[in-house]
Scaffold this motif. Sequence first.
Motif, PDB file in Angstrom:
ATOM      1  N   ILE A   1       0.907  -1.298   0.009  1.00 47.98           N
ATOM      2  CA  ILE A   1      -0.027   0.063  -0.081  1.00 47.98           C
ATOM      3  C   ILE A   1       0.892   1.134  -0.153  1.00 47.98           C
ATOM      4  N   PRO A   2       1.781   1.441   0.849  1.00 48.06           N
ATOM      5  CA  PRO A   2       2.589   2.553   0.994  1.00 48.06           C
ATOM      6  C   PRO A   2       3.363   2.823  -0.508  1.00 48.06           C
ATOM      7  N   GLU A   3       3.722   1.792  -1.192  1.00 46.33           N
ATOM      8  CA  GLU A   3       4.544   1.913  -2.286  1.00 46.33           C
ATOM      9  C   GLU A   3       3.509   2.473  -3.589  1.00 46.33           C
ATOM     10  N   GLN A   4       2.286   1.799  -3.576  1.00 47.17           N
ATOM     11  CA  GLN A   4       1.456   2.448  -4.635  1.00 47.17           C
ATOM     12  C   GLN A   4       0.804   3.736  -4.147  1.00 47.17           C
ATOM     13  N   VAL A   5       0.685   4.147  -2.903  1.00 42.73           N
ATOM     14  CA  VAL A   5       0.250   5.628  -2.619  1.00 42.73           C
ATOM     15  C   VAL A   5       1.432   6.325  -2.829  1.00 42.73           C
ATOM     16  N   GLN A   6       2.764   6.064  -2.636  1.00 46.22           N
ATOM     17  CA  GLN A   6       3.877   7.039  -3.245  1.00 46.22           C
ATOM     18  C   GLN A   6       3.871   7.170  -4.640  1.00 46.22           C
ATOM     19  N   ASN A   7       3.655   6.031  -5.436  1.00 46.80           N
ATOM     20  CA  ASN A   7       3.601   6.338  -7.104  1.00 46.80           C
ATOM     21  C   ASN A   7       2.593   7.613  -7.085  1.00 46.80           C
TER      22      ASN A   7
END
Length: 121
Positions: free
Chosen positions: A81-87
């Motif tokens: 989730i954090p990776e996708q939000v960071q994108n």
Amino acid sequence: MMHLLVVAHGSRREDSNLEIHQLIEQLRLTTTRFAAIDCAFLEIAEPNIAQGLRQQIAQGARQIVVMPYFLSAGRHVSIDIPEQVQNIRDAHPQIDIHIAGHLGVAEKIRRIVIEQALLAI
């Protein structure tokens, strides 16, 4: 005003995904704290996280809270989730996106577990 995006896992079982959509409808009826409340799914179902965030941005969101609808801090909560939000943060740096703690860290969860167990008796 802030927007809320509730992120669930997603399932091949459509009834499971429908359960999340029903939760969102109930949340919309019970609070005015958010300008919009929507859901997204980590995998399998749609909208995915990026689609959900982009939709809220298109609706005028400038602040978004992402709520992981998960009970434990496994890989999905701590990495995916954090990776996708960071994108999305990288693509839209003018949007303030926060990730809330997952459900399992909520103080009230202990009481809910006991209450739910007692319903089985």
